[in-house]
Scaffold this motif. Structure first.
Motif, PDB file in Angstrom:
ATOM      1  N   SER A  16     -12.645 -21.854 -38.249  1.00  0.00           N
ATOM      2  CA  SER A  16     -11.809 -23.021 -38.516  1.00  0.00           C
ATOM      3  C   SER A  16     -10.612 -22.613 -39.373  1.00  0.00           C
ATOM      4  O   SER A  16     -10.649 -21.562 -40.040  1.00  0.00           O
ATOM      5  CB  SER A  16     -12.616 -24.096 -39.251  1.00  0.00           C
ATOM      6  N   PRO A  17      -9.573 -23.429 -39.391  1.00  0.00           N
ATOM      7  CA  PRO A  17      -8.435 -23.125 -40.268  1.00  0.00           C
ATOM      8  C   PRO A  17      -8.862 -22.991 -41.731  1.00  0.00           C
ATOM      9  O   PRO A  17      -8.346 -22.134 -42.453  1.00  0.00           O
ATOM     10  CB  PRO A  17      -7.488 -24.309 -40.060  1.00  0.00           C
ATOM     11  N   ASP A  18      -9.814 -23.798 -42.177  1.00  0.00           N
ATOM     12  CA  ASP A  18     -10.281 -23.732 -43.564  1.00  0.00           C
ATOM     13  C   ASP A  18     -11.004 -22.404 -43.833  1.00  0.00           C
ATOM     14  O   ASP A  18     -10.813 -21.793 -44.886  1.00  0.00           O
ATOM     15  CB  ASP A  18     -11.195 -24.920 -43.874  1.00  0.00           C
ATOM     16  N   GLN A  19     -11.822 -21.964 -42.890  1.00  0.00           N
ATOM     17  CA  GLN A  19     -12.509 -20.684 -43.049  1.00  0.00           C
ATOM     18  C   GLN A  19     -11.498 -19.543 -43.128  1.00  0.00           C
ATOM     19  O   GLN A  19     -11.643 -18.642 -43.956  1.00  0.00           O
ATOM     20  CB  GLN A  19     -13.461 -20.433 -41.875  1.00  0.00           C
ATOM     21  N   LEU A  20     -10.497 -19.587 -42.272  1.00  0.00           N
ATOM     22  CA  LEU A  20      -9.471 -18.538 -42.276  1.00  0.00           C
ATOM     23  C   LEU A  20      -8.671 -18.538 -43.578  1.00  0.00           C
ATOM     24  O   LEU A  20      -8.356 -17.474 -44.120  1.00  0.00           O
ATOM     25  CB  LEU A  20      -8.539 -18.702 -41.073  1.00  0.00           C
ATOM     26  N   ARG A  21      -8.382 -19.730 -44.107  1.00  0.00           N
ATOM     27  CA  ARG A  21      -7.653 -19.830 -45.372  1.00  0.00           C
ATOM     28  C   ARG A  21      -8.477 -19.221 -46.507  1.00  0.00           C
ATOM     29  O   ARG A  21      -7.968 -18.434 -47.304  1.00  0.00           O
ATOM     30  CB  ARG A  21      -7.320 -21.296 -45.687  1.00  0.00           C
ATOM     31  N   ARG A  22      -9.767 -19.574 -46.582  1.00  0.00           N
ATOM     32  CA  ARG A  22     -10.641 -19.016 -47.627  1.00  0.00           C
ATOM     33  C   ARG A  22     -10.741 -17.505 -47.500  1.00  0.00           C
ATOM     34  O   ARG A  22     -10.727 -16.781 -48.496  1.00  0.00           O
ATOM     35  CB  ARG A  22     -12.027 -19.657 -47.568  1.00  0.00           C
ATOM     36  N   MET A  23     -10.830 -17.028 -46.254  1.00  0.00           N
ATOM     37  CA  MET A  23     -10.917 -15.584 -46.033  1.00  0.00           C
ATOM     38  C   MET A  23      -9.649 -14.896 -46.534  1.00  0.00           C
ATOM     39  O   MET A  23      -9.720 -13.878 -47.246  1.00  0.00           O
ATOM     40  CB  MET A  23     -11.123 -15.275 -44.552  1.00  0.00           C
ATOM     41  N   GLU A  24      -8.507 -15.420 -46.191  1.00  0.00           N
ATOM     42  CA  GLU A  24      -7.230 -14.818 -46.629  1.00  0.00           C
ATOM     43  C   GLU A  24      -7.133 -14.785 -48.139  1.00  0.00           C
ATOM     44  O   GLU A  24      -6.705 -13.780 -48.724  1.00  0.00           O
ATOM     45  CB  GLU A  24      -6.062 -15.584 -46.028  1.00  0.00           C
ATOM     46  N   GLN A  25      -7.531 -15.873 -48.798  1.00  0.00           N
ATOM     47  CA  GLN A  25      -7.481 -15.916 -50.264  1.00  0.00           C
ATOM     48  C   GLN A  25      -8.438 -14.908 -50.877  1.00  0.00           C
ATOM     49  O   GLN A  25      -8.117 -14.236 -51.852  1.00  0.00           O
ATOM     50  CB  GLN A  25      -7.820 -17.323 -50.761  1.00  0.00           C
ATOM     51  N   SER A  26      -9.628 -14.795 -50.306  1.00  0.00           N
ATOM     52  CA  SER A  26     -10.621 -13.872 -50.833  1.00  0.00           C
ATOM     53  C   SER A  26     -10.214 -12.420 -50.626  1.00  0.00           C
ATOM     54  O   SER A  26     -10.317 -11.599 -51.552  1.00  0.00           O
ATOM     55  CB  SER A  26     -11.970 -14.140 -50.153  1.00  0.00           C
ATOM     56  N   VAL A  27      -9.736 -12.104 -49.433  1.00  0.00           N
ATOM     57  CA  VAL A  27      -9.315 -10.720 -49.148  1.00  0.00           C
ATOM     58  C   VAL A  27      -8.170 -10.292 -50.052  1.00  0.00           C
ATOM     59  O   VAL A  27      -8.081  -9.140 -50.461  1.00  0.00           O
ATOM     60  CB  VAL A  27      -8.985 -10.577 -47.648  1.00  0.00           C
ATOM     61  N   ALA A  28      -7.318 -11.230 -50.392  1.00  0.00           N
ATOM     62  CA  ALA A  28      -6.191 -10.909 -51.277  1.00  0.00           C
ATOM     63  C   ALA A  28      -6.689 -10.396 -52.641  1.00  0.00           C
ATOM     64  O   ALA A  28      -6.000  -9.610 -53.298  1.00  0.00           O
ATOM     65  CB  ALA A  28      -5.297 -12.130 -51.469  1.00  0.00           C
ATOM     66  N   LYS A  29      -7.874 -10.812 -53.037  1.00  0.00           N
ATOM     67  CA  LYS A  29      -8.447 -10.349 -54.321  1.00  0.00           C
ATOM     68  C   LYS A  29      -8.921  -8.919 -54.251  1.00  0.00           C
ATOM     69  O   LYS A  29      -9.179  -8.298 -55.286  1.00  0.00           O
ATOM     70  CB  LYS A  29      -9.614 -11.251 -54.730  1.00  0.00           C
ATOM     71  N   ASN A  30      -9.068  -8.373 -53.037  1.00  0.00           N
ATOM     72  CA  ASN A  30      -9.557  -6.995 -52.881  1.00  0.00           C
ATOM     73  C   ASN A  30      -8.503  -5.952 -53.220  1.00  0.00           C
ATOM     74  O   ASN A  30      -8.847  -4.800 -53.447  1.00  0.00           O
ATOM     75  CB  ASN A  30     -10.029  -6.772 -51.451  1.00  0.00           C
ATOM     76  N   ALA A  31      -7.255  -6.351 -53.230  1.00  0.00           N
ATOM     77  CA  ALA A  31      -6.180  -5.386 -53.459  1.00  0.00           C
ATOM     78  C   ALA A  31      -6.195  -4.829 -54.873  1.00  0.00           C
ATOM     79  O   ALA A  31      -6.644  -5.351 -55.803  1.00  0.00           O
ATOM     80  CB  ALA A  31      -4.829  -6.033 -53.178  1.00  0.00           C
TER      81      ALA A  31
END
Length: 96
Positions: free
Chosen positions: A81-96
């Motif tokens: 879902s768009p919400d799942q993709l948004r959460r994923m993008e926000q979370s992955v950004a923390k990996n940097a």
């Protein structure tokens, strides 16, 4: 010293295998949700296995999924879902 480094290889391997079997059992836990919560998923774990073992990514992922990734995806993966993709993008950004 990190206490993680004091755990013997046999115990670490046993814990790793338990984690992988748990993820295989919980096919309802979608990769996009794992990425959204923890910033990694089964694919990441398979890639880490491949890197550590000196094998290709497909073989590492097969080891984690217990089958070829494409087969698992057809059997278990749902549309994100768009919400799942948004959460994923926000979370992955923390990996940097």
């Amino acid at each position: 010293m990190d206490t993680l480094d004091t755990i013997g290889d046999a115990a670490a391997a046993q814990a790793f295998r338990r984690l992988v079997r748990h993820l295989r059992h919980r096919s309802d836990a979608q990769n996009v949700d794992l990425m959204g919560l923890a910033g990694f998923c089964r694919n990441c774990l398979g890639d880490w296995v491949a890197e550590a073992a000196g094998i290709d990514k497909a073989a590492g992922r097969d080891a984690v999924y217990g089958m070829p990734y494409g087969d698992w995806k057809r059997a278990h993966q749902t549309e994100a879902s768009p919400d799942q993709l948004r959460r994923m993008e926000q979370s992955v950004a923390k990996n940097a």
